[in-house]
Structure formats: C-alpha cells, structure tokens
Design a protein around this motif. Structure first.
Motif, PDB file in Angstrom:
ATOM      1  N   LYS B 111       0.825  -1.209   0.000  1.00 47.20           N
ATOM      2  CA  LYS B 111       0.000   0.000   0.000  1.00 47.20           C
ATOM      3  C   LYS B 111       0.862   1.263   0.000  1.00 47.20           C
ATOM      4  O   LYS B 111       0.551   2.234  -0.692  1.00 47.20           O
ATOM      5  N   ALA B 112       1.924   1.206   0.768  1.00 46.99           N
ATOM      6  CA  ALA B 112       2.837   2.355   0.825  1.00 46.99           C
ATOM      7  C   ALA B 112       3.445   2.605  -0.553  1.00 46.99           C
ATOM      8  O   ALA B 112       3.513   3.745  -1.023  1.00 46.99           O
ATOM      9  N   VAL B 113       3.866   1.510  -1.193  1.00 48.40           N
ATOM     10  CA  VAL B 113       4.459   1.636  -2.523  1.00 48.40           C
ATOM     11  C   VAL B 113       3.434   2.215  -3.492  1.00 48.40           C
ATOM     12  O   VAL B 113       3.736   3.118  -4.281  1.00 48.40           O
ATOM     13  N   GLU B 114       2.197   1.715  -3.405  1.00 49.19           N
ATOM     14  CA  GLU B 114       1.141   2.203  -4.292  1.00 49.19           C
ATOM     15  C   GLU B 114       0.817   3.670  -4.030  1.00 49.19           C
ATOM     16  O   GLU B 114       0.426   4.410  -4.924  1.00 49.19           O
ATOM     17  N   ALA B 115       1.001   4.090  -2.785  1.00 54.01           N
ATOM     18  CA  ALA B 115       0.763   5.495  -2.439  1.00 54.01           C
ATOM     19  C   ALA B 115       1.933   6.381  -2.873  1.00 54.01           C
ATOM     20  O   ALA B 115       1.933   7.580  -2.621  1.00 54.01           O
ATOM     21  N   GLY B 116       2.933   5.765  -3.521  1.00 48.88           N
ATOM     22  CA  GLY B 116       4.053   6.544  -4.047  1.00 48.88           C
ATOM     23  C   GLY B 116       5.156   6.822  -3.040  1.00 48.88           C
ATOM     24  O   GLY B 116       6.007   7.683  -3.260  1.00 48.88           O
ATOM     25  N   ILE B 117       5.160   6.096  -1.937  1.00 44.55           N
ATOM     26  CA  ILE B 117       6.216   6.298  -0.941  1.00 44.55           C
ATOM     27  C   ILE B 117       7.378   5.344  -1.229  1.00 44.55           C
ATOM     28  O   ILE B 117       7.169   4.135  -1.319  1.00 44.55           O
ATOM     29  N   PRO B 118       8.573   5.861  -1.419  1.00 41.52           N
ATOM     30  CA  PRO B 118       9.725   4.969  -1.628  1.00 41.52           C
ATOM     31  C   PRO B 118       9.978   4.146  -0.369  1.00 41.52           C
ATOM     32  O   PRO B 118       9.979   4.680   0.735  1.00 41.52           O
ATOM     33  N   VAL B 119      10.180   2.831  -0.548  1.00 40.37           N
ATOM     34  CA  VAL B 119      10.361   1.938   0.594  1.00 40.37           C
ATOM     35  C   VAL B 119      11.709   1.227   0.508  1.00 40.37           C
ATOM     36  O   VAL B 119      12.094   0.747  -0.559  1.00 40.37           O
ATOM     37  N   VAL B 120      12.419   1.189   1.610  1.00 39.91           N
ATOM     38  CA  VAL B 120      13.614   0.364   1.706  1.00 39.91           C
ATOM     39  C   VAL B 120      13.377  -0.626   2.838  1.00 39.91           C
ATOM     40  O   VAL B 120      12.962  -0.232   3.931  1.00 39.91           O
ATOM     41  N   THR B 121      13.576  -1.924   2.571  1.00 35.45           N
ATOM     42  CA  THR B 121      13.412  -2.911   3.640  1.00 35.45           C
ATOM     43  C   THR B 121      14.777  -3.221   4.228  1.00 35.45           C
ATOM     44  O   THR B 121      15.787  -3.200   3.516  1.00 35.45           O
ATOM     45  N   ILE B 122      14.788  -3.472   5.528  1.00 35.13           N
ATOM     46  CA  ILE B 122      16.063  -3.791   6.167  1.00 35.13           C
ATOM     47  C   ILE B 122      15.948  -5.048   7.009  1.00 35.13           C
ATOM     48  O   ILE B 122      14.857  -5.494   7.343  1.00 35.13           O
ATOM     49  N   ASN B 123      17.125  -5.577   7.330  1.00 33.34           N
ATOM     50  CA  ASN B 123      17.309  -6.672   8.279  1.00 33.34           C
ATOM     51  C   ASN B 123      16.781  -8.023   7.823  1.00 33.34           C
ATOM     52  O   ASN B 123      17.534  -8.932   7.547  1.00 33.34           O
TER      53      ASN B 123
END
Lengths: 350, 319
Positions: B111-123
């Motif tokens: 949902k965050a990605v679809e809302a146009g927010i760049p996402v970086v996953t960690i760990n």
C-alpha cells in the motif's frame, strides 16, 4: 514377665499411633501439603526419566532456578493471602536493578550507595501500589497493571535517556562491587558443588514470612484482610496499613532479586522481566494459595517455586524435544496442581 | 557533613567519570537539501540492544541528510502493519521497514508503494522485498550467517554445538540455527530459553551442559546471551567454547579475555544508516541501491584480533 512387657509395648504402640494420627491430621490441614506431594511426584518423575537429574550439581542448578522464582513468590503469596495481586513484580525487579546500576554509574558513587538508593526507590513503588489501592478502592489488578506498564516504559525510557543505550553500562570495575557481589550473587561451595547465594536469601525469606504469618499479629491481620476486609476492619484490623505493608514486602523482595540480577551479570537489559509476574503468581498458586485470598502459606509458595524450577530444568535434563518445551512445562504444572487440589480435597473430606 | 558523606560514597574507579575521560563521538554538518520525513518501522521488542544500534545508525544518517526520522516498533505482525499504515497516513517521504513477518506486514508495505512512498526494507525479508516493490533491501541473510558460523565451528574443530534460541518461534533465529546445522559437520542441538529472564537463561544452559557433556560449543543468537552462556559454562566446569551472533561491549570484552571464541557481526548500524541514506539518495538523485538484489551487511566473523579496533565503537553503542 514377657506378658507384661508385651502389653506395655502394645500400649505404647497405641499411644504412638494416636500421636501419629494427629500429626497426620495436622499435616493434612496444612495448605502446603498438596504442593509437597506434587513436588515429590515431579522429583521422582524426573529422577526416573532424566539421567543426570539426581546429581548434586544438577540439584544446585534446580535450586538456583527455583530460588530466583521463590524469592519473589514468597512475598507474592503473602500478598495473595491478603487478598491482592501484584502484576508489577516482574518489571519491578528490573527497575530495582536499573536504579542501582545507573545511580552508581552516573554519580560515580560507591555501588553500595546505588544499592541503598535502589532500596528506597523500590520500596516507594511498593508504597505507591499500596496507597493507590487503599485510597481508590479499585481492584489491585488494575492498579498494578498500570504500575506494570508505567514501569516497563520508565525502565526503557529512563535507561535510554540516561545511558544512551537500552542496557546499562558495566559497573564491575567500581568500588564496592566485589563486596556487593558476595552478598547478592556469589557461590558457596558445599560437598564440592557450588550453590548460589540466592538459595540462602530464598530460605531466609521463607523463614521470615512463615514466622510473620503464623507467630505475629501482622500475620493474623494478613489472613483477616484476605478473608474479608470489611469484617477485618470491623474488628479493628488496620486494613490499609496491612496491605501497604504487604506491597512493601513484595518491593523488598524485588529489590533483592534486582540486586542479584545486577551483580550476577553486571549490566542490566532494560526490557527484561516482563512476564515473570505471572510465574511468581503461578508458583504461589501451585503452592496452595487461593486466588480469592485468605488461604495459603509461604512454605507452599516456596515449594511451588521448587516445582516450577524442577520442571523447567528437568525438561532440559531429560533432553526432550526443545520445540515442545512450553507444552511440557504447562502440562507438568497443571498435573502437579491437579494433584495438589485432589489431595487437599481428600484431606478436607477425612 | 553531607559533603563528607558524598565523598565517602564516591567510587574512584569506573563509572561515568572514567567513561567521560576517554569518550568523544563526533557529530557532523548536514546537507542543504529540503527537510524529508522518513518513518522507520521495525519488529523489535522493547529494549532490544540490537535495534538500539540500528536506530543510532538511522539517526546519524538523518542528521546528515536533513531528515526527520520517526522510529516506531512492535513485535506483533498486525501491530507493525498498523504502524506502517500510520506512516502512509502521515504521507511520509520515505519508509524503512523490516519484513520479519512478511505475511502480516507485506500488504501494508505494498500500500505504501502504491501510495508513491519509496520503501527500503532492512534486516529481514530479503526474498519478499523486491516482490513488494521496495527499492532496496539492506540486511544480513540469516541462513548465510548461520552457514558462516557452521564453517567457522568446523575450522575450530568442534563436534557438538548447542544453538541457544532466546525467543521461541522467531523465524530468523530458527534460520540461523538451520544455517549452522547445514554447514557444521558435527551435531547441533537447539535449546529454547526465555530471553527476558536472564537467570532462566543461565540455569537452562547450565542444566543442558550438565546433562550433555558432549557439547563442546555454545552458539548464542544474541549478544546479551553470550556472556550469560559463558558464565554457565564456567560454573559447570564445561570446556565448551562460547560463540555468538551480534556484538555488544560485553561480547567484545569476552573476546578479549578469551571467554568468547568468535562473534558474527551483521553491522546493525550500517542497516539503519544505509536505509535512510538510500532513501535520501533516491529523493536527491533518483539512485537505487543494490540492483534489485539484497545489499548484505554481514556476516563478518569477529575474533580476538579485531578487538582493539572495535572496542571503542561497541562502548558507545554503534557496533
């Protein structure tokens, strides 16, 4: 000649039997009886299924595990006899250790100063619980749940604020540390086996608590307020004072456990202790305390802690599948408690 | 009177004064790009040393990159997903998230990605990261880290290892033990202990070492448990070597005095720092780190030899 002696013998036998019966009846009416039988059953069980369970070094490990629970279970049992709960005990132990450690470190003080400050702070938490309870008349479940959550937050928040990390700095190189470690976290060698000093603290607390319960006026008050606080108040028992005292007793034990935590590991993780409060309550209940108050004993709580210690370590000695650990623990405790309840019912019926 | 008491109560050794004599971590001047809001949501429990270091790294990058960092965490999957949702509601400029519970948190991340927010996953959650549309994944592959430990145990000639799981049911801890079992030629036994109860950890390890004398090495899965395992081994007179995942000041002290054999570092500071920095680079320069593959921050085997280099960093809580 022979005839007289034999009749004399039989008369003595009769007396002895009479005495024994009253002893048995006396034992049957004690609240810890069921727990003792349960403990024996658990002990015999693990002696059979776990090879190394009976060695003295294993006994030392089991007693250590039991003592860390038992130091708290004993005052928690007294509190429960007095009809109240304390859900803040698990984190209070951590709070006590954190205060002691951080005060010594931040003030660069002798660790005994930190220990003293910690005692005052921990007792103050106990007083807070007790006073809130008597003033508001809310259930202790809610009051101490609030304290539990607040302390959990304070432990983390203050530690982070003061130390910069979520664990405290090591105080092992500070003055007074060796002596304090002797008192709270040393080993005593007996028959070539090291026993943790917490076992002595535990036994000491059981002795003091039993004496208070059975031999002092305060003990009568505790049973009275647990049995029915309105009735107790009507006959002149200082209900509020008794309950505040009980919460302070719990705090005192939390302070002892907290100092052990600190001086055994010399750094304290601020997130520790959550969930232990239920283990203390469980030990008291296994040991024969009623959840409704007015009934129970300190010895019973100690035996309850011993059952918990034996079971949790016995499963490791028996080398059972580790994924099932919690299941076995729960099942064993349930069985021990069922046996306890069954014996008590029998005893009451006879 | 009070002064005399105070003086008598002082410690001439250790404490804050000693630490202040030798400290000195530096700050830094930041960039002049516009202020960004970045939310970081992890699956950490309360008071976890490891996540504390990740957070320090993220904060350092935030200071440099003119970022307002909002860190929140919850160990329960659904609650972590709700925290991600609040970040979406706040319309943050970037999201750093862990995928330890991908089934629960994954949909919120999408949902965050679809809302146009760049996402970086960690760990954790490397294999889910790209599928959910994240820019990059920065972390350590737990399996690979476990395998590195297994190989190191072989090199040290061990025959039976005890894998000390301090949180039952945690997938990444299981993966570590599984990795050890994969490459280690000897036998691996797992032991579940209650990580929030240190005396229980100690007595359980003692019990295990007493009941099984073949165990010649203990692998702790978190730094705080290594020192406790060492204490237990010492008390039982066991010769077992204690090794551990992750670092802290006590582990480094243990490496130095020989009570701990080696540690596997996954550089948590780097995970926090790089994640925030990667989001800044993406906003500033449309950069993408990793080329669709996870960027690994570990495993690095740390032994006694590395101690002089690392001591001061673990002391201030950044390694």
């Amino acid at each position: 000649m022979t005839a007289t002696s034999s009749t004399k013998e039989s008369a003595e036998e009769l007396d002895e039997r009479l005495v024994r019966r009253s002893l048995v009846r006396g034992a049957m009416s004690r609240p810890e009886l069921g727990a003792v039988v349960g403990a024996l059953a658990v002990f015999v069980f693990f002696s059979v299924v776990a090879d190394s369970f009976l060695e003295t070094s294993s006994l030392s490990t089991v007693l250590y595990a039991s003592s860390t629970i038992g130091i708290m279970a004993v005052p928690v049992a007294l509190l429960m006899i007095g009809g109240e709960f304390d859900l803040s005990t698990g984190v209070m132990v951590t709070s006590s250790a954190l205060v002691s450690s951080m005060f010594s470190y931040q003030m660069t003080a002798n660790v005994w100063v930190g220990i003293g400050v910690s005692l005052l702070v921990t007792l103050a938490i106990g007083v807070f619980n007790g006073v809130m309870l008597s003033r508001t008349k809310l259930p202790s479940f809610i009051i101490t749940l609030g304290t539990f959550l607040m302390l959990t937050g304070l432990n983390l928040g203050l530690t982070k604020q003061i130390s910069g990390t979520v664990s405290t700095k090591s105080i092992s190189d500070m003055e007074g540390f060796p002596a304090a470690q002797k008192v709270f976290a040393s080993q005593l060698t007996l028959f070539d086996v090291d026993f943790q000093v917490t076992i002595l603290w535990w036994f000491g607390l059981v002795a003091v608590a039993t004496w208070v319960l059975l031999r002092t006026r305060a003990g009568n008050w505790i049973f009275a307020v647990g049995g029915g606080s309105d009735a107790a108040r009507a006959v002149g028992v200082p209900v509020a004072r008794t309950k505040i005292g009980l919460y302070m007793g719990v705090a005192l034990a939390a302070w002892i456990s907290g100092q052990h935590l600190l001086f055994n590991y010399d750094v304290v993780q601020s997130g520790e202790g959550v969930g232990n409060e239920l283990i203390y309550i469980a030990a008291a209940v296994i040991g024969g305390c009623l959840l409704t108050g007015g009934y129970g004993s300190a010895v019973g709580a100690a035996v309850g802690a011993f059952i918990f210690g034996m079971t949790s370590k016995g499963i490791v000695y028996a080398q059972w599948e580790p994924d099932w650990f919690k299941f076995f623990l729960g099942a064993m405790l349930l069985l021990a408690t069922l046996l306890n309840a069954w014996i008590r019912k029998r005893a009451e019926a006879s | 009177m009070t002064a005399a008491l105070l003086a008598a109560g002082c410690s001439s050794t250790g404490g804050k004064k000693a630490a202040e004599r030798e400290s000195g971590a530096g700050g830094g001047k930041g960039v002049d790009t516009p202020r960004m809001d970045i939310a970081m949501v992890s699956h950490s429990g309360d008071g976890d040393t490891f996540w504390d270091i990740v957070q320090s790294g993220a904060k350092q990058a935030a200071v440099k990159d003119n970022v307002r960092l909002d860190y929140s965490h919850d160990e329960a999957g659904p609650q972590q997903a709700q925290l991600v949702q609040t970040a979406i509601d706040k319309k943050v400029d970037g999201l750093v998230v862990t995928l330890a519970k991908p089934d629960a948190v994954g949909p919120a991340v999408r949902k965050a990605v679809e809302a146009g927010i760049p996402v970086v996953t960690i760990n954790s959650g490397a294999e889910h990261s790209a599928k959910l549309g994240a820019l990059s994944h920065i972390g350590q592959d737990e399996k690979i880290a476990g395998e590195a430990v297994g190989a190191e145990l072989n090199a040290r000639g061990h025959e039976k290892a005890l894998c000390l799981i301090h949180e039952q049911g945690n997938v990444s801890l299981d993966e570590r033990c599984a990795g050890v079992a994969d490459t280690f030629d000897g036998e691996v036994d797992n032991l579940n202990v209650d990580g929030t109860n240190m005396p229980d950890v100690e007595s359980s390890v003692t019990a295990k070492l007493q009941s099984d004398e073949d165990v010649d090495t203990v692998v702790a899965l978190g730094a705080p448990f290594a020192a406790t395992a060492a204490k237990a081994a010492d008390a039982t007179g066991s010769e077992a070597e204690i090794n551990t995942f992750d670092l802290n000041a006590k582990v480094v002290a243990g490496l130095k005095d020989g009570t701990i054999g080696f540690a596997v570092d996954q550089q948590p500071y780097l995970q926090g720092y790089e994640a925030v920095d990667a989001l800044w680079l993406h906003a500033y320069n449309a950069n993408e780190l990793g080329g669709g593959r996870p960027v690994l921050t570990g495993p690095a085997i740390v032994t006694e030899k590395d101690v002089p280099r690392l001591e001061k960093y673990t002391g201030r809580g950044t390694r």
